[in-house]
Design a protein around this motif. Structure first.
Motif, mmCIF file in Angstrom:
data_model
loop_
_atom_site.group_PDB
_atom_site.id
_atom_site.type_symbol
_atom_site.label_atom_id
_atom_site.label_comp_id
_atom_site.label_asym_id
_atom_site.label_seq_id
_atom_site.Cartn_x
_atom_site.Cartn_y
_atom_site.Cartn_z
ATOM 1 N N GLN A 172 0.828 -1.208 0.000
ATOM 2 C CA GLN A 172 0.000 0.000 0.000
ATOM 3 C C GLN A 172 0.870 1.269 0.000
ATOM 4 O O GLN A 172 0.557 2.242 -0.677
ATOM 5 N N THR A 173 1.960 1.243 0.743
ATOM 6 C CA THR A 173 2.762 2.461 0.890
ATOM 7 C C THR A 173 3.789 2.646 -0.225
ATOM 8 O O THR A 173 4.288 3.750 -0.400
ATOM 9 N N ARG B 62 -5.578 6.172 -4.012
ATOM 10 C CA ARG B 62 -5.277 4.749 -4.191
ATOM 11 C C ARG B 62 -6.358 3.897 -3.527
ATOM 12 O O ARG B 62 -6.975 4.336 -2.557
ATOM 13 N N LEU C 257 2.591 3.703 9.616
ATOM 14 C CA LEU C 257 3.146 4.285 8.392
ATOM 15 C C LEU C 257 2.259 5.388 7.827
ATOM 16 O O LEU C 257 2.228 5.625 6.630
ATOM 17 N N ASP D 155 2.312 7.906 2.393
ATOM 18 C CA ASP D 155 1.398 7.678 3.508
ATOM 19 C C ASP D 155 0.483 6.492 3.210
ATOM 20 O O ASP D 155 0.065 6.290 2.071
ATOM 21 N N ALA D 156 0.198 5.721 4.271
ATOM 22 C CA ALA D 156 -0.595 4.501 4.079
ATOM 23 C C ALA D 156 -2.062 4.782 3.769
ATOM 24 O O ALA D 156 -2.791 3.873 3.378
ATOM 25 N N THR D 157 -2.515 6.009 3.967
ATOM 26 C CA THR D 157 -3.910 6.336 3.652
ATOM 27 C C THR D 157 -3.941 7.438 2.595
ATOM 28 O O THR D 157 -2.922 8.040 2.278
ATOM 29 N N ASN D 158 -5.140 7.702 2.105
ATOM 30 C CA ASN D 158 -5.291 8.785 1.125
ATOM 31 C C ASN D 158 -5.567 10.127 1.795
ATOM 32 O O ASN D 158 -5.726 11.132 1.116
ATOM 33 N N TRP D 159 -5.610 10.142 3.121
ATOM 34 C CA TRP D 159 -6.103 11.321 3.820
ATOM 35 C C TRP D 159 -5.010 12.258 4.301
ATOM 36 O O TRP D 159 -5.296 13.368 4.722
ATOM 37 N N TYR D 160 -3.794 11.804 4.316
ATOM 38 C CA TYR D 160 -2.693 12.661 4.760
ATOM 39 C C TYR D 160 -1.651 12.733 3.667
ATOM 40 O O TYR D 160 -1.379 11.741 3.000
ATOM 41 N N GLY E 239 1.729 12.561 3.320
ATOM 42 C CA GLY E 239 2.913 12.192 4.085
ATOM 43 C C GLY E 239 3.804 11.270 3.299
ATOM 44 O O GLY E 239 3.423 10.762 2.243
ATOM 45 N N LEU F 192 5.109 14.631 7.643
ATOM 46 C CA LEU F 192 3.901 15.318 7.178
ATOM 47 C C LEU F 192 4.349 16.459 6.268
ATOM 48 O O LEU F 192 5.119 17.326 6.694
ATOM 49 N N PRO G 278 -3.003 19.921 5.262
ATOM 50 C CA PRO G 278 -3.719 20.931 6.070
ATOM 51 C C PRO G 278 -3.394 20.866 7.562
ATOM 52 O O PRO G 278 -3.619 21.826 8.292
ATOM 53 N N ASN G 279 -2.878 19.724 8.023
ATOM 54 C CA ASN G 279 -2.561 19.612 9.447
ATOM 55 C C ASN G 279 -1.187 20.167 9.786
ATOM 56 O O ASN G 279 -0.767 20.121 10.947
#
Lengths: 166, 293
Positions: free
Chosen positions: A17-18, A30, A64, B128-133, B135, B173, B178-179
């Protein structure tokens, strides 16, 4: 044995994923492989399996990610559990059901993320929904349904009730 | 018996003819040559037909041999050459990539040597592991001395700050999230503000005084007021200044100096100023002098 398999799955899914998954991104979004994996296992293996895998995946993803440490644990664990509950109440899981279910769960999970971001107003909420929530839901549903079709032959249509096996 | 006699007669006739031919060849060589040539012309033509046929078959066989059977080795050689070309192409590509990496490292090293800060080079190993940050993940962690809130830069400017660390990696980050918030100053007018990320992947300088004459194109640098970054590192350039009626401050959108989507190596600022202890002592001395009177 199954627990070890889940650990291995989490150790593969999160690095994937990362690192490599940004090649599969659409508009910079993604698919969330962690969420898809937790939901698939929940749907097919039961809520406990989904919950445990979701918690593991969430924990690894939180390590992560720049976000708070709880958010992936809660959303992935919850998604796995919810998928397990949904799967338990369905007599027969079809790819269409899987697609719709994944899309709904992905939207719910994204809503938690969106809420945690403290959006300044409705404009930002709508922007988040448009640019990330809906795109990710579509991707999650498509990838999840694809994986389900791919692996359906290996799972019997009868759900595996495996809580005791863990 | 009759057959035997006939055969005998024919043989005798043949021997006599052959003897005559020999005598003619020995006694009249030139005339016999002409005669033979005269007779040989049509015979040659007759012979040429099967000769051509056999010749074409021979050539066909030779072509088949050379083109198919004997070319087995050529085919193999061709495949080997193709493999060699692919290998060389790969090596060439690797060398080009190495050359680019060396150039990047050289730039990074030069900047590191000239920078007033103590820095640690790190590689970007993931997003970053999510789409929300917004990073990214670096390959240096607590065991390398990386701590949270440390600034991350490139020779071009500010990248972000470290928000999470474990023993072997750390999460940064980005300045466009935005954070994130970094103290910045407009280089031309010296107006200070806070640089925050936006939802659109850019940054915004907030809290610019109303009377400030900032304009699009002005460069924004770090003010050095926050601990993570030394003074004067490039953050970006203003692209649009917004001033709404009734607001107490102006704000401006910033185009970040660093292309954050194409980062391979970065520098983590482990100490914003090289001689931090000396700076601390100097500050203490100044404060001490102020207190004396």
């Amino acid at each position: 044995m199954k627990f070890l398999l889940y650990v291995l799955l989490a150790l593969v899914v999160v690095p994937l994923q990362t690192t490599l998954l940004h090649y599969a991104g659409v508009f910079g979004v993604r698919p969330d492989l962690g969420l898809i994996a937790a939901c698939l296992v929940g749907f097919l293996g039961g809520e406990l399996d989904g919950l445990i895998l979701g918690l593991m995946l969430g924990c690894f993803q939180d390590m992560l990610s720049a976000g708070d440490l709880w958010i992936n644990v809660v959303t992935k664990g919850g998604s796995g559990f919810l998928a397990g509950l949904a799967g338990r109440h369905m007599a027969h899981i079809t790819p269409a059901v899987m697609t719709a279910g994944l899309a709904i769960i992905s939207c719910l999970s994204s809503a938690v993320f969106l809420y945690s971001m403290n959006p300044a107003g409705l404009d930002e909420v709508w922007l988040g929904v448009r640019s990330t929530v809906l795109v990710q839901a579509g991707l999650d549903a498509a990838v999840g349904a694809g994986l389900y079709l791919l692996f359906r032959q290996r799972w019997s249509d009868d759900r595996m009730v495996t809580e005791g096996a863990l | 018996m009759a057959i035997s006699r006939s055969t005998y007669g024919t043989r005798r006739l043949a021997i006599v003819l052959f003897a005559c031919l020999l005598v003619a060849l020995l006694l009249l060589p030139s005339q016999s040559q002409r005669l033979l040539q005269y007779v040989g012309g049509p015979l040659g033509q007759v012979l040429s037909l099967p000769l051509a046929a056999f010749s074409s078959v021979d050539h066909g066989i030779a072509d088949m041999w050379n083109g198919y059977v004997a070319l087995q080795s050529v085919h193999e050689e061709n495949r080997q050459l193709h493999r060699d070309i692919e290998l060389l192409k790969g090596q060439n590509n690797q060398l080009r990539e190495s050359m680019t990496a060396v150039q990047r490292y050289e730039t990074l090293l030069n900047f590191k040597q000239q920078s007033p800060s103590q820095t640690l080079a790190a590689q970007v190993i993931g997003r970053d592991a999510t789409n929300w940050y917004r990073g990214m993940i670096l390959n240096k962690g607590e065991s390398d001395g990386v701590r949270t809130e440390m600034g991350v830069i490139t020779p071009a400017g500010v990248v972000g700050r470290v928000v999470k660390t474990n023993s072997t990696s750390s999460v940064v980050l980005l300045v466009t999230d935005p954070n994130n918030a970094i103290a910045g100053v407009v280089q031309r007018t010296r107006d200070e503000g806070i640089v925050e990320g936006t939802s659109h992947g850019r940054a915004r300088l907030k809290y610019i005084p109303l009377l400030s004459r900032v304009q699009a194109g002005d460069r924004v640098v770090t003010s050095g007021l926050t601990g993570a970054f030394p003074r004067g590192l490039a953050i970006g350039s203003l692209i649009q200044v917004e001033k709404s009626e009734g607001d107490l401050f102006q704000s401006a959108e910033i185009e970040p100096e660093v292309d954050l989507s194409k980062l391979d190596e970065v520098l983590i600022i482990t100490a914003p100023y090289e001689d931090a202890d000396a700076a601390q002592k100097l500050l203490q001395a100044i404060h001490g002098d102020r207190k004396k009177p």
